[in-house]
Motif scaffolding. Structure first.
Motif, PDB file in Angstrom:
ATOM      1  N   THR A 179      -7.273   2.346  -3.240  1.00  0.00           N
ATOM      2  CA  THR A 179      -7.695   2.093  -4.612  1.00  0.00           C
ATOM      3  C   THR A 179      -8.472   0.775  -4.647  1.00  0.00           C
ATOM      4  OG1 THR A 179      -5.506   1.109  -4.962  1.00  0.00           O
ATOM      5  CG2 THR A 179      -5.840   3.377  -5.716  1.00  0.00           C
ATOM      6  N   HIS A 180      -9.068   0.504  -5.794  1.00  0.00           N
ATOM      7  CA  HIS A 180      -9.952  -0.645  -5.965  1.00  0.00           C
ATOM      8  C   HIS A 180      -9.218  -1.960  -5.711  1.00  0.00           C
ATOM      9  CE1 HIS A 180     -13.343  -2.830  -7.564  1.00  0.00           C
ATOM     10  NE2 HIS A 180     -12.628  -3.356  -8.539  1.00  0.00           N
ATOM     11  N   PHE A 181      -9.848  -2.888  -4.956  1.00  0.00           N
ATOM     12  CA  PHE A 181      -9.243  -4.197  -4.763  1.00  0.00           C
ATOM     13  C   PHE A 181     -10.216  -5.332  -5.087  1.00  0.00           C
ATOM     14  CE2 PHE A 181     -10.409  -2.491  -0.566  1.00  0.00           C
ATOM     15  CZ  PHE A 181     -11.329  -3.433  -0.115  1.00  0.00           C
ATOM     16  N   GLY A 182     -11.182  -5.047  -5.936  1.00  0.00           N
ATOM     17  CA  GLY A 182     -11.993  -6.108  -6.498  1.00  0.00           C
ATOM     18  C   GLY A 182     -13.372  -6.287  -5.894  1.00  0.00           C
ATOM     19  N   VAL A 183     -14.330  -6.660  -6.742  1.00  0.00           N
ATOM     20  CA  VAL A 183     -15.702  -7.026  -6.395  1.00  0.00           C
ATOM     21  C   VAL A 183     -16.406  -5.893  -5.646  1.00  0.00           C
ATOM     22  CG1 VAL A 183     -17.165  -8.955  -5.703  1.00  0.00           C
ATOM     23  CG2 VAL A 183     -14.741  -9.344  -6.078  1.00  0.00           C
ATOM     24  N   HIS A 184     -16.522  -4.740  -6.338  1.00  0.00           N
ATOM     25  CA  HIS A 184     -17.194  -3.599  -5.713  1.00  0.00           C
ATOM     26  C   HIS A 184     -18.678  -3.824  -5.522  1.00  0.00           C
ATOM     27  CE1 HIS A 184     -16.570  -2.756 -10.125  1.00  0.00           C
ATOM     28  NE2 HIS A 184     -17.884  -2.849 -10.066  1.00  0.00           N
TER      29      HIS A 184
ATOM     30  N   ALA B 255       0.854  -1.185   0.000  1.00  0.00           N
ATOM     31  CA  ALA B 255       0.000   0.000   0.000  1.00  0.00           C
ATOM     32  C   ALA B 255       0.890   1.235   0.000  1.00  0.00           C
ATOM     33  CB  ALA B 255      -0.912   0.007   1.223  1.00  0.00           C
ATOM     34  N   ALA B 256       0.716   2.091  -0.999  1.00  0.00           N
ATOM     35  CA  ALA B 256       1.550   3.281  -1.144  1.00  0.00           C
ATOM     36  C   ALA B 256       0.676   4.531  -1.185  1.00  0.00           C
ATOM     37  CB  ALA B 256       2.396   3.200  -2.412  1.00  0.00           C
TER      38      ALA B 256
ATOM     39  N   ARG C 264      -0.371  -7.842  -4.548  1.00  0.00           N
ATOM     40  CA  ARG C 264      -1.538  -6.973  -4.625  1.00  0.00           C
ATOM     41  C   ARG C 264      -1.110  -5.542  -4.296  1.00  0.00           C
ATOM     42  NH1 ARG C 264      -5.940  -5.181  -6.728  1.00  0.00           N
ATOM     43  NH2 ARG C 264      -7.148  -7.103  -6.481  1.00  0.00           N
ATOM     44  N   PRO C 265      -0.958  -4.688  -5.333  1.00  0.00           N
ATOM     45  CA  PRO C 265      -0.644  -3.277  -5.083  1.00  0.00           C
ATOM     46  C   PRO C 265      -1.914  -2.498  -4.753  1.00  0.00           C
ATOM     47  CG  PRO C 265      -0.714  -3.696  -7.430  1.00  0.00           C
ATOM     48  CD  PRO C 265      -1.002  -5.010  -6.763  1.00  0.00           C
TER      49      PRO C 265
END
Length: 331
Positions: free
Chosen positions: A174-179, A34-35, A76-77
């Motif tokens: 940021t988005h990490f899937g399955v919104h 995570a940045a 996973r960024p």
């Protein structure tokens, strides 16, 4: 199975349809990074050469090539929005969580505060070149449902964090899937994914004292195990063992699965069942092994992007049977 709803928000339609989040924790990642990345976040930000350092673009290219080669996802960024309590002018905070060797209860964390111009090299080192990390040792818009439902949950988490004395920190990511499960969050360093988390549900999640019988409505899965079959069993064991389950060191494997699955009209070929096993070690020294059969029970057609009519057939899973065997005490 087809559903009909009237809301334009995908997550509202999903809840109205009774879409279960079980098994949607995603891949069993080895590394989360995570940045801090300033807002706004364009949809294809991680591929934007005008915005991303070349080292981050190289990491993203590596992820794509690795997936194309063997369909694995190890890294996973995530982007996290700068927050007043945690940010430092001219610096970027970067947090890495690495999967330890063997059974695990949570990921190992490393955290850095580096000059902005070092963001790219630091992310690259965390992802692909850990031997370079010594150089940093001194530095201590995807879907409308995400913003509509996610921000109130984030704001509540920030209020809880402010009263925690530093024990809890919260970021917008940021988005990490399955919104479709918005508002959704990742709880690190444990690595658990949560769904439909409204502000009023956050207190019991943070305190680890909430009604455990409500957990199946909100728990997507755990990043320590691959989706979906092992994650569905892991959720069942979470409910049976209670909140202390988060402290158990766990590992899992698929013993056998359906080999006859054929692609449907959408090109998906999910196995209809799998027999799986999870081994665990509790903090009190007890340990055990659980074997189970997990089955795909139905598919729910729900819109997958807010404001659009196109639907996606989300598989739904259930534990058909399980057997738990306690090992003799190791004490």
């Amino acid at each position: 199975m087809t559903t009909t709803t009237t809301s334009r928000f995908c997550s509202v339609c999903a809840r109205q349809a009774g879409l279960s989040p079980a098994g949607y924790g995603g891949a069993a990642y080895e590394i989360f990074i995570a940045a801090e990345l300033p807002l706004p976040w364009p949809r294809l930000m991680f591929g934007d050469s005008a915005r991303m350092p070349p080292e981050i673009l190289a990491v993203m290219q590596h992820i794509r090539e690795e997936y194309e080669r063997d369909h694995t996802l190890r890294i996973r960024p995530l982007g996290i929005a700068p927050a007043p309590d945690y940010s430092v002018a001219g610096m970027r905070r970067v947090i890495g969580w690495h999967r330890p060797t063997g059974p695990l209860a949570q990921f190992n964390r490393s955290e850095y505060l580096a000059p902005e111009e070092q963001l790219g090299p630091l992310v690259y080192a965390l992802a692909l070149a850990p031997e370079r990390l010594d150089a940093f040792a001194t530095h201590g818009s995807v879907d409308a449902a995400c913003s509509k439902f996610g921000y109130p949950a984030y704001a509540q988490l920030r209020r809880i964090a402010a009263d925690s004395g530093g024990a809890l920190r919260a970021w917008r990511t940021t988005h990490f899937g399955v919104h479709v499960f918005a508002p959704t969050l990742i709880d690190m360093p444990h690595g658990s994914y949560w769904a439909y988390i409204e502000p009023e549900r956050l207190e019991w999640l943070v305190s680890r004292t909430g009604d455990i019988t409500r957990l199946p409505q909100h728990y997507r899965g755990w990043a320590g195990l691959p989706a979906p079959f092992l994650q569905v069993l892991e959720r069942e064991l979470f409910v049976r063992h209670g909140w202390t389950w988060l402290q158990y060191a766990k590992s899992g494997r698929i013993l056998a699965q359906d080999e006859t699955a054929q692609p449907d009209e959408h090109g998906h070929a999910e196995p209809a069942w799998a027999e799986v096993q999870i081994d665990y070690h509790a903090p009190d020294g007890t340990s055990g092994a659980v074997t189970a059969r997990v089955e795909l029970t139905t598919r729910l057609e729900v819109i997958h992007t807010s404001g659009e009519a196109e639907t996606y057939p989300y598989p739904q899973y259930a534990v058909a049977w399980l057997r738990e065997k306690l090992h003799e005490s190791e004490q």
